[in-house]
Design a protein around this motif. Sequence first.
Motif, PDB file in Angstrom:
ATOM      1  N   SER A 212     -32.344  -7.479  16.537  1.00 34.88           N
ATOM      2  CA  SER A 212     -31.521  -7.578  16.127  1.00 34.88           C
ATOM      3  C   SER A 212     -31.631  -8.123  14.903  1.00 34.88           C
ATOM      4  CB  SER A 212     -30.735  -8.906  17.116  1.00 34.88           C
ATOM      5  OG  SER A 212     -31.868 -10.219  16.862  1.00 34.88           O
ATOM      6  N   VAL A 213     -30.953  -8.213  13.943  1.00 35.08           N
ATOM      7  CA  VAL A 213     -31.417  -8.754  12.695  1.00 35.08           C
ATOM      8  C   VAL A 213     -30.584  -9.602  12.169  1.00 35.08           C
ATOM      9  CG1 VAL A 213     -31.499  -7.372  10.188  1.00 35.08           C
ATOM     10  CG2 VAL A 213     -32.165  -6.255  11.766  1.00 35.08           C
ATOM     11  N   ILE A 214     -30.652 -10.701  11.203  1.00 36.89           N
ATOM     12  CA  ILE A 214     -29.675 -11.058  10.774  1.00 36.89           C
ATOM     13  C   ILE A 214     -29.508 -11.468   9.587  1.00 36.89           C
ATOM     14  CG2 ILE A 214     -29.418 -13.631  10.069  1.00 36.89           C
ATOM     15  CD1 ILE A 214     -30.741 -15.123  12.703  1.00 36.89           C
ATOM     16  N   PHE A 215     -27.989 -11.093   8.505  1.00 37.71           N
ATOM     17  CA  PHE A 215     -27.859 -10.608   7.117  1.00 37.71           C
ATOM     18  C   PHE A 215     -27.524 -11.809   6.811  1.00 37.71           C
ATOM     19  CE2 PHE A 215     -27.402  -6.784   9.296  1.00 37.71           C
ATOM     20  CZ  PHE A 215     -28.797  -5.799   8.485  1.00 37.71           C
ATOM     21  N   SER A 216     -27.749 -12.199   5.161  1.00 37.66           N
ATOM     22  CA  SER A 216     -27.027 -13.154   4.565  1.00 37.66           C
ATOM     23  C   SER A 216     -25.984 -12.643   3.754  1.00 37.66           C
ATOM     24  CB  SER A 216     -27.937 -14.629   3.974  1.00 37.66           C
ATOM     25  OG  SER A 216     -27.774 -14.707   2.806  1.00 37.66           O
ATOM     26  N   LEU A 217     -25.220 -12.548   4.013  1.00 39.01           N
ATOM     27  CA  LEU A 217     -24.532 -12.118   2.719  1.00 39.01           C
ATOM     28  C   LEU A 217     -23.458 -13.027   1.666  1.00 39.01           C
ATOM     29  CD1 LEU A 217     -22.862  -9.839   5.284  1.00 39.01           C
ATOM     30  CD2 LEU A 217     -23.875  -8.837   3.433  1.00 39.01           C
ATOM     31  N   LYS A 218     -22.812 -12.612   0.755  1.00 36.07           N
ATOM     32  CA  LYS A 218     -21.840 -13.974   0.128  1.00 36.07           C
ATOM     33  C   LYS A 218     -20.764 -13.616   0.230  1.00 36.07           C
ATOM     34  CE  LYS A 218     -23.326 -12.113  -4.083  1.00 36.07           C
ATOM     35  NZ  LYS A 218     -23.729 -12.323  -5.476  1.00 36.07           N
ATOM     36  N   LYS A 219     -20.009 -14.776   0.390  1.00 33.98           N
ATOM     37  CA  LYS A 219     -18.747 -14.608  -0.182  1.00 33.98           C
ATOM     38  C   LYS A 219     -17.829 -13.872  -0.830  1.00 33.98           C
ATOM     39  CE  LYS A 219     -17.510 -18.320   2.888  1.00 33.98           C
ATOM     40  NZ  LYS A 219     -17.432 -20.235   2.672  1.00 33.98           N
ATOM     41  N   GLY A 220     -16.728 -13.126  -0.972  1.00 26.84           N
ATOM     42  CA  GLY A 220     -15.862 -12.293  -1.693  1.00 26.84           C
ATOM     43  C   GLY A 220     -14.888 -11.954  -1.589  1.00 26.84           C
ATOM     44  N   ASN A 221     -14.127 -11.929  -3.275  1.00 25.38           N
ATOM     45  CA  ASN A 221     -13.064 -11.799  -2.263  1.00 25.38           C
ATOM     46  C   ASN A 221     -12.370 -10.145  -1.835  1.00 25.38           C
ATOM     47  OD1 ASN A 221     -10.064 -10.517  -3.091  1.00 25.38           O
ATOM     48  ND2 ASN A 221     -10.007 -11.566  -5.005  1.00 25.38           N
ATOM     49  N   PRO A 222     -12.279  -9.959  -0.596  1.00 28.69           N
ATOM     50  CA  PRO A 222     -11.769  -9.312   0.297  1.00 28.69           C
ATOM     51  C   PRO A 222     -11.332  -7.611  -0.666  1.00 28.69           C
ATOM     52  CG  PRO A 222     -11.235 -10.966   1.142  1.00 28.69           C
ATOM     53  CD  PRO A 222     -11.191 -11.666   0.285  1.00 28.69           C
TER      54      PRO A 222
END
Length: 323
Positions: A212-222
């Motif tokens: 498994s992998v943990i991805f770190s994403l940014k909040k953004g405008n959908p």
Amino acid sequence: MLRELKNSYPDIKILENADMSELCSFKAGGRAEYLVIPKSTEELRATLSIVSRNSLPHIMLGNGTNTLFRDGLYKGAVIKLDGDAFGYAEVISGTAPCREPENCNPAVVKEAEQKSEAVEIRAGAAMLLSSLAKLSFSFGAEGLEGLSGIPGSVGGAVFMNAGAYESETKNIVKSVHAVSPDGSEERDFTNDEMDFRYRHSKLMESGYIVTSVIFSLKKGNPIEIKKRFDDFTRRRKEKQPLDFPSAGSTFKRPAGYFAGKLIQDAGLKGLSIGGAQVSTLHSGFIINKGGATATDILRLITLVQNTVFDVFGVKLEPEVRII
Ligand code: FAD
């Protein structure tokens, strides 16, 4: 020897003489003596322990979109993760502004954008990158748009450090959970420890298997995220021969050049051997026009390499994993 595995795990799926062309996006290639399909980390660890102890050659297969098995029989075990234990994705931290881009409350989106909090998603190794990308958009998490059209699994993307449109898997990986090659231990690798480089990760040398992998994403405008996703999808459809089986770009990008341009400028566009052809739409892709064998594809790869070297003095190295 795999009877030992079956005795301990009666439900584990083991197929003999399995057709690898069915599991690889080139739709070509030979068979594998065994195809083992673990559905849990426990089954995976037991499989690795038995194949290692018995020195049985083995290879992991993700979604088979960057792999070509030579014609004939692979004498060993192909291991392919499957099932809910490897095919999930969950948001583990950071709240997302909304799930339906079309129905977002603009005030909520604005507030979320102002907080720099990351959205962390944990995904199983067998989850498809494309499904993960769609899920992340619906959570208003950005960072996967450029990778969304790569047809591989999360495990394969991490192994290859897959990338497209100036995005690379390494940019969004926080950590990787993996099992040692002999199944004896599990550990986490930080992004730094993964030694990600262009189409390279530490897994290529260490032999660890991603679970498994943990991805770190940014909040953004959908809405903006969806627009970028649609744009990348359109560009792929226009520029890539997606109607034919292939493994994507056949060669790595040589420093200072583009493989597709070198191949085209060497006059190789459309060149065929048997059912394998240098795509007329994108010379960086070798496609299976119909009935190609792995031998056809490999002979074409060699011919392209030799010609490009003769004309430009540049060595093309396959990106496709040849087994
Ligand atoms: P596989 O082909 O199944 O395996 C690739 C390698 O990863 C193998 O060596 C395998 O042993 C290893 N591996 C797989 N799973 C694991 C695991 N759980 N743990 C450890 N090792 C594992 N690639 C790009 O980078 N950019 C692109 O834009 C791109 N476009 C493509 C377009 C098309 C139409 C196609 C067919 C392919 C494209 N590719 C692209 C290639 C391919 O999709 C990527 O390399 C992808 O990351 C491979 O993932 P996979 O799961 O299919 O891996």
